[in-house]
Design a protein around this motif. Structure first.
Motif, PDB file in Angstrom:
ATOM      1  N   MET B 189     -37.625   9.154 -19.345  1.00 25.23           N
ATOM      2  CA  MET B 189     -37.440   8.293 -20.526  1.00 25.23           C
ATOM      3  C   MET B 189     -38.057   6.906 -20.346  1.00 25.23           C
ATOM      4  O   MET B 189     -38.289   6.193 -21.311  1.00 25.23           O
ATOM      5  N   SER B 190     -38.334   6.532 -19.104  1.00 28.84           N
ATOM      6  CA  SER B 190     -38.961   5.227 -18.889  1.00 28.84           C
ATOM      7  C   SER B 190     -40.437   5.253 -19.307  1.00 28.84           C
ATOM      8  O   SER B 190     -41.090   4.226 -19.399  1.00 28.84           O
ATOM      9  N   LYS B 191     -40.935   6.475 -19.544  1.00 36.80           N
ATOM     10  CA  LYS B 191     -42.336   6.618 -19.961  1.00 36.80           C
ATOM     11  C   LYS B 191     -42.457   6.845 -21.477  1.00 36.80           C
ATOM     12  O   LYS B 191     -43.487   7.345 -21.944  1.00 36.80           O
ATOM     13  N   VAL B 192     -41.388   6.492 -22.195  1.00 36.74           N
ATOM     14  CA  VAL B 192     -41.394   6.684 -23.648  1.00 36.74           C
ATOM     15  C   VAL B 192     -41.509   5.338 -24.345  1.00 36.74           C
ATOM     16  O   VAL B 192     -40.736   4.415 -24.077  1.00 36.74           O
ATOM     17  N   GLY B 193     -42.495   5.240 -25.242  1.00 35.50           N
ATOM     18  CA  GLY B 193     -42.610   4.056 -26.101  1.00 35.50           C
ATOM     19  C   GLY B 193     -41.961   4.363 -27.434  1.00 35.50           C
ATOM     20  O   GLY B 193     -42.099   5.473 -27.945  1.00 35.50           O
ATOM     21  N   TYR B 258     -45.284   9.176 -23.639  1.00 37.06           N
ATOM     22  CA  TYR B 258     -44.697   9.761 -24.841  1.00 37.06           C
ATOM     23  C   TYR B 258     -44.362   8.649 -25.822  1.00 37.06           C
ATOM     24  O   TYR B 258     -44.147   7.499 -25.441  1.00 37.06           O
ATOM     25  N   PHE B 259     -44.298   9.030 -27.108  1.00 43.11           N
ATOM     26  CA  PHE B 259     -43.903   8.063 -28.142  1.00 43.11           C
ATOM     27  C   PHE B 259     -42.878   8.703 -29.076  1.00 43.11           C
ATOM     28  O   PHE B 259     -43.066   9.837 -29.533  1.00 43.11           O
ATOM     29  N   PHE B 260     -41.797   7.944 -29.328  1.00 40.70           N
ATOM     30  CA  PHE B 260     -40.825   8.342 -30.351  1.00 40.70           C
ATOM     31  C   PHE B 260     -41.055   7.414 -31.535  1.00 40.70           C
ATOM     32  O   PHE B 260     -40.997   6.190 -31.380  1.00 40.70           O
ATOM     33  N   ILE B 261     -41.316   7.990 -32.700  1.00 42.34           N
ATOM     34  CA  ILE B 261     -41.664   7.170 -33.869  1.00 42.34           C
ATOM     35  C   ILE B 261     -40.589   7.358 -34.939  1.00 42.34           C
ATOM     36  O   ILE B 261     -40.376   8.481 -35.427  1.00 42.34           O
ATOM     37  N   TYR B 262     -39.930   6.260 -35.286  1.00 40.23           N
ATOM     38  CA  TYR B 262     -38.839   6.280 -36.269  1.00 40.23           C
ATOM     39  C   TYR B 262     -39.367   5.641 -37.553  1.00 40.23           C
ATOM     40  O   TYR B 262     -39.791   4.494 -37.545  1.00 40.23           O
ATOM     41  N   ASN B 263     -39.377   6.403 -38.636  1.00 43.51           N
ATOM     42  CA  ASN B 263     -39.960   5.918 -39.886  1.00 43.51           C
ATOM     43  C   ASN B 263     -38.871   5.706 -40.923  1.00 43.51           C
ATOM     44  O   ASN B 263     -38.019   6.571 -41.123  1.00 43.51           O
ATOM     45  N   LYS B 284     -46.757  15.193 -27.569  1.00 45.07           N
ATOM     46  CA  LYS B 284     -46.195  14.134 -26.732  1.00 45.07           C
ATOM     47  C   LYS B 284     -45.417  13.121 -27.574  1.00 45.07           C
ATOM     48  O   LYS B 284     -45.155  11.999 -27.147  1.00 45.07           O
ATOM     49  N   THR B 285     -45.099  13.525 -28.803  1.00 42.45           N
ATOM     50  CA  THR B 285     -44.406  12.590 -29.692  1.00 42.45           C
ATOM     51  C   THR B 285     -43.253  13.262 -30.406  1.00 42.45           C
ATOM     52  O   THR B 285     -43.205  14.484 -30.541  1.00 42.45           O
TER      53      THR B 285
END
Lengths: 341, 385
Positions: B189-193, B258-263, B284-285
Motif C-alpha cells: 500500500m505504500s506504493k499506491v498513489g 498503483y493508483f486509486f482514483i476517486y471521482n 494497476k488502478t
C-alpha cells in the motif's frame, strides 16, 4: 567566432518560428528539471492527444484569422458534431462513415451560417459566431437532455483512440492537416489570396480578389474542422458528451496568436501556429504536472494570452514601421531616378 | 368511634388517591409508550412512505427552477420530477435560468401568477437573496430545496433533499479499500498513489472531497500520497478529467506502482477510466465514482470503460421526497421547521432528506439497478422504460 555566434542569436530572435521553437525547448527543459516525469512516455502521449484536439481547431482558426475573421463558435460546433455522430450511430443505427460525413456537414453548415451573417447582414464576426454558438449549445441540450450518448462501435472508437508507434492517431491527423493547409497557404495562389484579404482588404478588392468567396471558405472550413475535432474527441472518449470541446475555441485562438498569426489578419504561418499549439499544450500540462492550484492555472492561461497579444501588438507595430520605411525608401529612389532623368 | 371511622375513611381516601394516580401514571406511560410505539410504526409526514390522497384537492401549480439544467444530474432530476408530477396531482412548470438574477426574477414572476409551490435547485451564490425573497413574499412553507442545500451561512436553513455527500465520499473510499485485492492482489500500500478527481467550484463536491480525505486519513494514508485533480481548470467535463488524471498519473508515475482514483461524479469516472485505459495501466488502478448514470449507459454497450465501481442512485428515489415534502408543506401538514424531524445536522435549523445509493460494478449493475427500481415501484411509482 563571436560574430557567427552573434549572428546565429540574431537569426533565431529575428525569425519568428525559430524564436518560438527556442521558447518551446526552453519550456520543456525547465519543466523537466522541475518534475522528472514531465517528459515521460505516457505524459508525452497525453500532451499529443491534447495538442491533437486543439490543433485541429487551430488549423481552421488560423486560416480564419489570417483572412481577417474570427470564430467564437468553434467549441460548441465541435460539441454538437460529437453528439450528433454518436446519436446517428447509436440511435439511428447509421454506418459510421455516413454518421461522420453528416456530422462534419453540420459543422460546415454552422460555418456557412456564420459567414452569411457576417457578409450579408454585416454582423461583427464575434457577435455572429456567438449567436451560432448559442444555437449549437441549445441544440446539444435539446438532443441529449444533458446526458452523454455512449458509443458502442469499437472500430469508430479506434479512429480517435489508437496509436501508431509512439504517436496517437489524433496527433497524426493534426500534423497531416497542418502540413496540407501549410502547403496551401505558402505555395498556392488561393493561399496568397487569403493573406491579401486579411492583410489589406481594400487592396485585395482592387486586385480583383473575391473576398466574399474567401470569407465563406474560411468560415465553412473552420466549422468543418471544429466538427472533426469534436468527432475525434467523441471517438477517443467513447461518448458524445454535451460538455466536451466547449471553450476550445479560445484555447485555439491563444495558440495561433502565440504562434505568430496576427489577430488583425494578413500574416502568420501554419508552422508557427503548430509550434504555438505545442507551447500552449506543454504549458497547460506542465502546470498540472508541477501541481499548481487550479485557480492559478486558470490565471496562468489568461496571462499567457495577454502576453501573446502584447507580443502580437509589438510585432504588428514593428511590421508597420518596416513597411512605412520601405515605402519611403521606394518613393525616395523613384524621386532620385526622376531627377537623374 | 366516629373519629376512628373518619380517620379510617381518610386513610382509604388517601390510599385510593395514590392508587388512582398510579393507574393514571401507568395509563399515561402506557399511552406514551403506545404513542411511541405508534410513532415508531407511524410514517413520517412528507416522506414517500406516507399515504396521502392527493386527488382529494385541486392540483397544485408548482415551478421547478434551476440554475441551468446543463449537467446530467440536474437534467435527470428534472425528468424524474416531471414524471412524478401527474401521479401526485401537480401541474409542473420547469424553468432554467443562467444567473442568480434570473432565479429571483423567475420566482417573482411565478408568485405574481399565484403558484402554490416551488422546487429550487439552490446555488450558494443566490441563497442569501433567496431567503430575503422568501421572507418578502411569505414563501417559507411553499418551497423546497433540491440537489444543493439552502445554506447561506454555512448551515442548512430550509428543508431540502440532497445526496448524502459525506456518506458517499466515505463510501467510495471504503469500496475501493474493500475490493482492491480482488483486482490487484496483495499489493504494497505504500506504493499506491491516491487521486481525487473533483470540481472545486461547487460546495457539494467540496463536501465529497472532504469526506474522501477524512476516509483516507482513517485508512492511514499520508497526505503526501493524495493528489487533487481539479477539473475547474478546463471545465466540468469528461475530457478535462481525462487530461487532469493523465497528467497527474504521469507526474507521479515513478513514485508509485498503483493508483486509486476517486471521482466525485460519473462524468469524471468515465474520464479517469479513459485515462487509465489509454495509458495501458488498467491492471494497476482502481477507478471508482459517485453517481453511475453515465457509467451505466457506457456499461450497457458492453464496454467497461476502465471504471471498476460506481454508486448508483435512482433519480426517482431522489425526486420522491422532493415532491412529497413539498406537498406536505403546501397541505399544511408540516412547516418548514417541522418537516422531517430527526434529519437535521448539527447547527442546522432545517432538515435535509439525504438520499444514498448502492455500489455497483460492470458485472452486477443490472441486478443492483433492478433491486433499487423494485424499491421505487413498492412506493407506487411507475418507472418509464
Amino acid at each position: 567566432m563571436d560574430n557567427s555566434r552573434g549572428s546565429l542569436w540574431k537569426r533565431i530572435v529575428n525569425n519568428q518560428v525559430s524564436l518560438l521553437v527556442a521558447i518551446f525547448i526552453v519550456l520543456l527543459v525547465v519543466f523537466q528539471i522541475w518534475n522528472r516525469n514531465f517528459l515521460s512516455g505516457s505524459n508525452i502521449i497525453t500532451m499529443m492527444n491534447s495538442a491533437g484536439l486543439y490543433g485541429i481547431i487551430a488549423v481552421g482558426m488560423a486560416i480564419l484569422i489570417i483572412s481577417g475573421q474570427v470564430d467564437l463558435s468553434a467549441g460548441y460546433v465541435g460539441c454538437l458534431a460529437g453528439v450528433l455522430v454518436s446519436m446517428f450511430m447509436e440511435w439511428y443505427k447509421m454506418p459510421w462513415p455516413v454518421a461522420l460525413v453528416l456530422a462534419i456537414a453540420v459543422g460546415a453548415l454552422c460555418g456557412l451560417a456564420s459567414a452569411a451573417l457576417v457578409i450579408y447582414l454585416k454582423f461583427p464576426n464575434f457577435i455572429a459566431t456567438l449567436a451560432v454558438a448559442n444555437v449549437c449549445n441549445g441544440l446539444v441540450y435539446v438532443i441529449t437532455n444533458a446526458a452523454s450518448v455512449p458509443i458502442s462501435n469499437k472500430f469508430f472508437m479506434k479512429i480517435g483512440g489508437s496509436t501508431l508507434g509512439p504517436f496517437s492517431s489524433v496527433f497524426i491527423i493534426t500534423v497531416a492537416l497542418f502540413v496540407i493547409y501549410g502547403f496551401m497557404l505558402k505555395f498556392t495562389k488561393f493561399g496568397r489570396q487569403i493573406y491579401m484579404c486579411g492583410g489589406n482588404p481594400s487592396a485585395a478588392r482592387l486586385a480583383g480578389i473575391n473576398s466574399v468567396k474567401i470569407t465563406f471558405f474560411a468560415f465553412i472550413n473552420c466549422g468543418a474542422l471544429s466538427a472533426l475535432a469534436g468527432i475525434l474527441l467523441a471517438s477517443r472518449m467513447g461518448v458524445g458528451s454535451p460538455m466536451s470541446v466547449v471553450g476550445a475555441d479560445l484555447t485555439a485562438i491563444t495558440a495561433v496568436v502565440l504562434g505568430g498569426i496576427a489577430f488583425t489578419g494578413g500574416t502568420g504561418t501554419m508552422l508557427g501556429a503548430f509550434v504555438g499549439v505545442c507551447i500552449l499544450t506543454a504549458f497547460s500540462n506542465a502546470l498540472i504536472v508541477i501541481g499548481l492550484d487550479a485557480d492559478f492555472q486558470i490565471m496562468a492561461t489568461g496571462i499567457l494570452l495577454i502576453i501573446a497579444l502584447i507580443i502580437d501588438y509589438y510585432r504588428s507595430r514593428g511590421r508597420e514601421r518596416r513597411m512605412k520605411k520601405e515605402a519611403k525608401e521606394i518613393a525616395l529612389r523613384k524621386t532620385i531616378n526622376k531627377e537623374q532623368k | 368511634m366516629k373519629k376512628i371511622t373518619a380517620l379510617l375513611l381518610c386513610a382509604v381516601m388517601i390510599l385510593s388517591l395514590g392508587v388512582t394516580t398510579e393507574v393514571r401514571a401507568s395509563s399515561a406511560s402506557s399511552t406514551s409508550e403506545e404513542s411511541t410505539a405508534a410513532e415508531t410504526t407511524e410514517v413520517m409526514v412528507g416522506t414517500p412512505e406516507e399515504k396521502v390522497d392527493n386527488f382529494a384537492r385541486d392540483p397544485y401549480k408548482v415551478a421547478l427552477i434551476a440554475y441551468e439544467f446543463n449537467n446530467s444530474l440536474c437534467a435527470s432530476m428534472k425528468s424524474a420530477i416531471e414524471a412524478l408530477a401527474p401521479a401526485y396531482n401537480i401541474e409542473l412548470t420547469s424553468d432554467a435560468v443562467t444567473d442568480a438574477d434570473g432565479v429571483m426574477n423567475a420566482i417573482e414572476t411565478y408568485v405574481l401568477q399565484n403558484y402554490d409551490g416551488y422546487i429550487i435547485i439552490c446555488q450558494d451564490e443566490f441563497t442569501a437573496r433567496l431567503e430575503a425573497l422568501v421572507e418578502e413574499y411569505e414563501l417559507e412553507n411553499k418551497w423546497i430545496a433540491c440537489l444543493n442545500p439552502c445554506q447561506p451561512n454555512g448551515y442548512v436553513s430550509h428543508p431540502g433533499v440532497g445526496q448524502s455527500a459525506e456518506k458517499h465520499g466515505k463510501m467510495v473510499v471504503d469500496w475501493v479499500f474493500e475490493n482492491y485485492k480482488d483486482k490487484l492482489g496483495d499489493i504494497d500500500m505504500s506504493k499506491v498513489g491516491h487521486i481525487i478527481c473533483s470540481y472545486s467550484k461547487v460546495n457539494d463536491f467540496l463536501i465529497r472531497d472532504e469526506a474522501i480525505y477524512n476516509a483516507l486519513d482513517g485508512y492511514g494514508v499520508s497526505k503526501d500520497d493524495i493528489f487533487y485533480a481539479d477539473t475547474a481548470v478546463g471545465g466540468f467535463s469528461t475530457q478535462t478529467a481525462v487530461d487532469m488524471v493523465s497528467a497527474t498519473i504521469s507526474a507521479h508515475a515513478s513514485d508509485y506502482d498503483y493508483f486509486f482514483i476517486y471521482n466525485t461524479c460519473d462524468d469524471f469516472g468515465l474520464g479517469a477510466g479513459n485515462a487509465v485505459t489509454t495509458m495501458g495501466i488498467e491492471d494497476k488502478t482502481m477507478v471508482a465514482c459517485i453517481q453511475a448514470d453515465q457509467v451505466i449507459a457506457k456499461w450497457e454497450t458492453g464496454d467497461k470503460a476502465g471504471v471498476d465501481g460506481a454508486i448508483y442512485m435512482s433519480n426517482y428515489l431522489y425526486a420522491l421526497p422532493v415532491v412529497t415534502g413539498l406537498i406536505a408543506l403546501m397541505d399544511g401538514r408540516a412547516t418548514w421547521d417541522t418537516l422531517w424531524p430527526g434529519m437535521r445536522g448539527e447547527n442546522d435549523t432545517a432538515s435535509t432528506y439525504g438520499v444514498s445509493g448502492e455500489y455497483c460494478t460492470f458485472e452486477d449493475f443490472e441486478e443492483v439497478r433492478e433491486s433499487i427500481n423494485d424499491r421505487v415501484r413498492a412506493l407506487g411509482v411507475e418507472i418509464p422504460a
